[in-house]
Motif scaffolding. Sequence first.
Motif, PDB file in Angstrom:
ATOM      1  N   ALA A 123      41.313  31.870 -66.028  1.00 53.46           N
ATOM      2  CA  ALA A 123      41.311  32.961 -65.057  1.00 53.46           C
ATOM      3  C   ALA A 123      41.961  32.526 -63.748  1.00 53.46           C
ATOM      4  O   ALA A 123      42.702  33.299 -63.113  1.00 53.46           O
ATOM      5  CB  ALA A 123      39.879  33.425 -64.804  1.00 53.46           C
ATOM      6  N   LEU A 124      41.718  31.289 -63.353  1.00 54.38           N
ATOM      7  CA  LEU A 124      42.325  30.755 -62.133  1.00 54.38           C
ATOM      8  C   LEU A 124      43.845  30.701 -62.267  1.00 54.38           C
ATOM      9  O   LEU A 124      44.586  31.099 -61.355  1.00 54.38           O
ATOM     10  CB  LEU A 124      41.764  29.364 -61.861  1.00 54.38           C
ATOM     11  N   ASN A 125      44.320  30.235 -63.409  1.00 52.83           N
ATOM     12  CA  ASN A 125      45.763  30.148 -63.637  1.00 52.83           C
ATOM     13  C   ASN A 125      46.406  31.524 -63.639  1.00 52.83           C
ATOM     14  O   ASN A 125      47.501  31.717 -63.111  1.00 52.83           O
ATOM     15  CB  ASN A 125      46.035  29.449 -64.971  1.00 52.83           C
ATOM     16  N   ALA A 126      45.717  32.495 -64.242  1.00 52.13           N
ATOM     17  CA  ALA A 126      46.278  33.842 -64.344  1.00 52.13           C
ATOM     18  C   ALA A 126      46.303  34.554 -62.995  1.00 52.13           C
ATOM     19  O   ALA A 126      47.238  35.307 -62.690  1.00 52.13           O
ATOM     20  CB  ALA A 126      45.476  34.668 -65.349  1.00 52.13           C
ATOM     21  N   ALA A 127      45.280  34.329 -62.168  1.00 49.86           N
ATOM     22  CA  ALA A 127      45.166  35.073 -60.910  1.00 49.86           C
ATOM     23  C   ALA A 127      46.011  34.475 -59.790  1.00 49.86           C
ATOM     24  O   ALA A 127      46.535  35.203 -58.953  1.00 49.86           O
ATOM     25  CB  ALA A 127      43.692  35.125 -60.482  1.00 49.86           C
ATOM     26  N   GLY A 128      46.138  33.156 -59.742  1.00 53.92           N
ATOM     27  CA  GLY A 128      46.873  32.518 -58.659  1.00 53.92           C
ATOM     28  C   GLY A 128      46.376  32.952 -57.291  1.00 53.92           C
ATOM     29  O   GLY A 128      47.158  33.405 -56.450  1.00 53.92           O
ATOM     30  N   PRO A 129      45.073  32.809 -57.001  1.00 45.15           N
ATOM     31  CA  PRO A 129      44.491  33.371 -55.783  1.00 45.15           C
ATOM     32  C   PRO A 129      44.771  32.545 -54.529  1.00 45.15           C
ATOM     33  O   PRO A 129      45.104  31.352 -54.603  1.00 45.15           O
ATOM     34  CB  PRO A 129      42.997  33.361 -56.097  1.00 45.15           C
ATOM     35  N   ASP A 130      44.608  33.200 -53.386  1.00 47.83           N
ATOM     36  CA  ASP A 130      44.638  32.492 -52.101  1.00 47.83           C
ATOM     37  C   ASP A 130      43.273  31.882 -51.787  1.00 47.83           C
ATOM     38  O   ASP A 130      43.188  30.869 -51.086  1.00 47.83           O
ATOM     39  CB  ASP A 130      45.007  33.464 -50.975  1.00 47.83           C
ATOM     40  N   VAL A 131      42.213  32.543 -52.280  1.00 47.56           N
ATOM     41  CA  VAL A 131      40.834  32.126 -52.000  1.00 47.56           C
ATOM     42  C   VAL A 131      40.018  32.323 -53.267  1.00 47.56           C
ATOM     43  O   VAL A 131      40.235  33.285 -54.017  1.00 47.56           O
ATOM     44  CB  VAL A 131      40.219  32.967 -50.852  1.00 47.56           C
ATOM     45  N   VAL A 132      39.065  31.427 -53.515  1.00 40.47           N
ATOM     46  CA  VAL A 132      38.107  31.600 -54.600  1.00 40.47           C
ATOM     47  C   VAL A 132      36.719  31.805 -53.998  1.00 40.47           C
ATOM     48  O   VAL A 132      36.270  31.002 -53.170  1.00 40.47           O
ATOM     49  CB  VAL A 132      38.085  30.382 -55.550  1.00 40.47           C
ATOM     50  N   VAL A 133      36.077  32.888 -54.399  1.00 42.74           N
ATOM     51  CA  VAL A 133      34.681  33.139 -54.040  1.00 42.74           C
ATOM     52  C   VAL A 133      33.868  32.922 -55.311  1.00 42.74           C
ATOM     53  O   VAL A 133      34.018  33.646 -56.293  1.00 42.74           O
ATOM     54  CB  VAL A 133      34.465  34.557 -53.496  1.00 42.74           C
ATOM     55  N   LEU A 134      33.029  31.896 -55.296  1.00 42.03           N
ATOM     56  CA  LEU A 134      32.239  31.530 -56.465  1.00 42.03           C
ATOM     57  C   LEU A 134      30.780  31.891 -56.220  1.00 42.03           C
ATOM     58  O   LEU A 134      30.218  31.554 -55.179  1.00 42.03           O
ATOM     59  CB  LEU A 134      32.368  30.029 -56.734  1.00 42.03           C
ATOM     60  N   VAL A 135      30.183  32.578 -57.173  1.00 42.59           N
ATOM     61  CA  VAL A 135      28.766  32.918 -57.094  1.00 42.59           C
ATOM     62  C   VAL A 135      28.010  32.010 -58.054  1.00 42.59           C
ATOM     63  O   VAL A 135      28.302  31.976 -59.257  1.00 42.59           O
ATOM     64  CB  VAL A 135      28.520  34.396 -57.440  1.00 42.59           C
ATOM     65  N   LYS A 136      27.097  31.263 -57.544  1.00 40.48           N
ATOM     66  CA  LYS A 136      26.286  30.301 -58.286  1.00 40.48           C
ATOM     67  C   LYS A 136      27.179  29.196 -58.867  1.00 40.48           C
ATOM     68  O   LYS A 136      27.375  28.189 -58.252  1.00 40.48           O
ATOM     69  CB  LYS A 136      25.445  30.984 -59.350  1.00 40.48           C
ATOM     70  N   GLY A 137      27.681  29.341 -60.113  1.00 39.38           N
ATOM     71  CA  GLY A 137      28.732  28.465 -60.604  1.00 39.38           C
ATOM     72  C   GLY A 137      28.342  27.072 -61.035  1.00 39.38           C
ATOM     73  O   GLY A 137      29.214  26.239 -61.306  1.00 39.38           O
ATOM     74  N   ASP A 138      27.027  26.782 -61.131  1.00 37.59           N
ATOM     75  CA  ASP A 138      26.656  25.419 -61.487  1.00 37.59           C
ATOM     76  C   ASP A 138      26.887  25.106 -62.957  1.00 37.59           C
ATOM     77  O   ASP A 138      26.714  23.962 -63.385  1.00 37.59           O
ATOM     78  CB  ASP A 138      25.198  25.141 -61.125  1.00 37.59           C
ATOM     79  N   GLN A 139      27.305  26.099 -63.742  1.00 36.05           N
ATOM     80  CA  GLN A 139      27.629  25.859 -65.145  1.00 36.05           C
ATOM     81  C   GLN A 139      29.079  25.437 -65.345  1.00 36.05           C
ATOM     82  O   GLN A 139      29.504  25.182 -66.474  1.00 36.05           O
ATOM     83  CB  GLN A 139      27.348  27.118 -65.970  1.00 36.05           C
ATOM     84  N   LEU A 140      29.850  25.363 -64.260  1.00 36.78           N
ATOM     85  CA  LEU A 140      31.245  24.953 -64.366  1.00 36.78           C
ATOM     86  C   LEU A 140      31.352  23.449 -64.149  1.00 36.78           C
ATOM     87  O   LEU A 140      30.740  22.889 -63.237  1.00 36.78           O
ATOM     88  CB  LEU A 140      32.090  25.715 -63.340  1.00 36.78           C
ATOM     89  N   GLY A 141      32.153  22.804 -64.993  1.00 38.99           N
ATOM     90  CA  GLY A 141      32.211  21.353 -65.004  1.00 38.99           C
ATOM     91  C   GLY A 141      33.225  20.746 -64.056  1.00 38.99           C
ATOM     92  O   GLY A 141      33.890  21.443 -63.283  1.00 38.99           O
ATOM     93  N   PRO A 142      33.416  19.419 -64.108  1.00 32.22           N
ATOM     94  CA  PRO A 142      34.290  18.688 -63.189  1.00 32.22           C
ATOM     95  C   PRO A 142      35.733  19.177 -63.180  1.00 32.22           C
ATOM     96  O   PRO A 142      36.404  19.118 -62.143  1.00 32.22           O
ATOM     97  CB  PRO A 142      34.196  17.244 -63.699  1.00 32.22           C
TER      98      PRO A 142
END
Length: 332
Positions: A74-93
């Motif tokens: 999703a990050l690669n597809a969106a190419g954002p200026d800013v990332v807003v992450l909600v909770k997110g502790d299930q995402l790895g290194p």
Amino acid sequence: MKPVRILLVSPVFHGYWNAMSTALERRGHQVTVHCYDAAGPFNQRLGNKLLHELPEKWRPVKVEQKLTDRALAALNAAGPDVVVLVKGDQLGPDWWQALDERRIPRVTWLYDELRRMRYTPEQLRNAGPIASYSRQDTESLTEQGIEARHVPLAFDDSVPVPRIREDHISFIGARYDSRENLLRELAASAVPVKAYGRTWSRHPFDVLRTRQFSSAGIPVGRDMARAEAYGVMQGSPATLNLHGDQDGFTMRTFEAAGVGALQILDRADVDSMYDVGDEVLVFESAEELVELCRRALLDGHWAQRIRMAGQRRTLEQHTFGHRIATLEELWG
């Protein structure tokens, strides 16, 4: 603030991602949403259900990698200026490494206590700036040198509220022994009370999936979509907000007041956000709660004054739009 392209990465959790996306768009930003724990085909939905019934700290590393890979796509597809992450502790290194390599500004909003999540100290430093609903966690993070700000949860004012007539004092939430005992005391004192939620429900499907085979002995209803829950709270003589071991205030605090319900809470420290007695009500004992409920049932003018004041305060200070303005300061 100048509008930017934002990737909002959030759990599905009752659709609050939609409230955040709407609030961001209202402020002019272009938003792409990725719900990192969204279910797909049946086998994935079943796995997702089992996943969410496990304590978060016990979820398998293999699951974490799958969620991380999807978030990276999703990050690669969106190419954002800013990332807003909600909770997110299930995402790895790999997720945090990608954000660092691309130098993408980010902010992480936590609606749970850190003790219930699987963040490591190193990940928390990568996740910052952090907005936390917990004052205690905010203080702890700041002491560790991590940029953190206390940002309470909010009311989603974008949801149309249906008109629903509910003659009982309502409670919407999970079934815990302390809550059940309190609601039983109300019923024993001739206060009409009704609990809503899948762990209260006597529907056969809910009984099987929750394994709650005993009845609470009070009127109950099934789980509801948020809009319907808003309508029940608004249409009740009063609605109860009963906390567990949370440090922060739940979303319900702002939702009940926001829809114009007469909200009765079990935490006096709500006075940091609402005027107790004028905008919300607080009880310290079962006897006091019985008296407040009885007055709510009998004194409509008094109840209406508190309803209107609580709703006014919420719309002026406690919507998702207000919280997004704070997040902008953090990522900016």
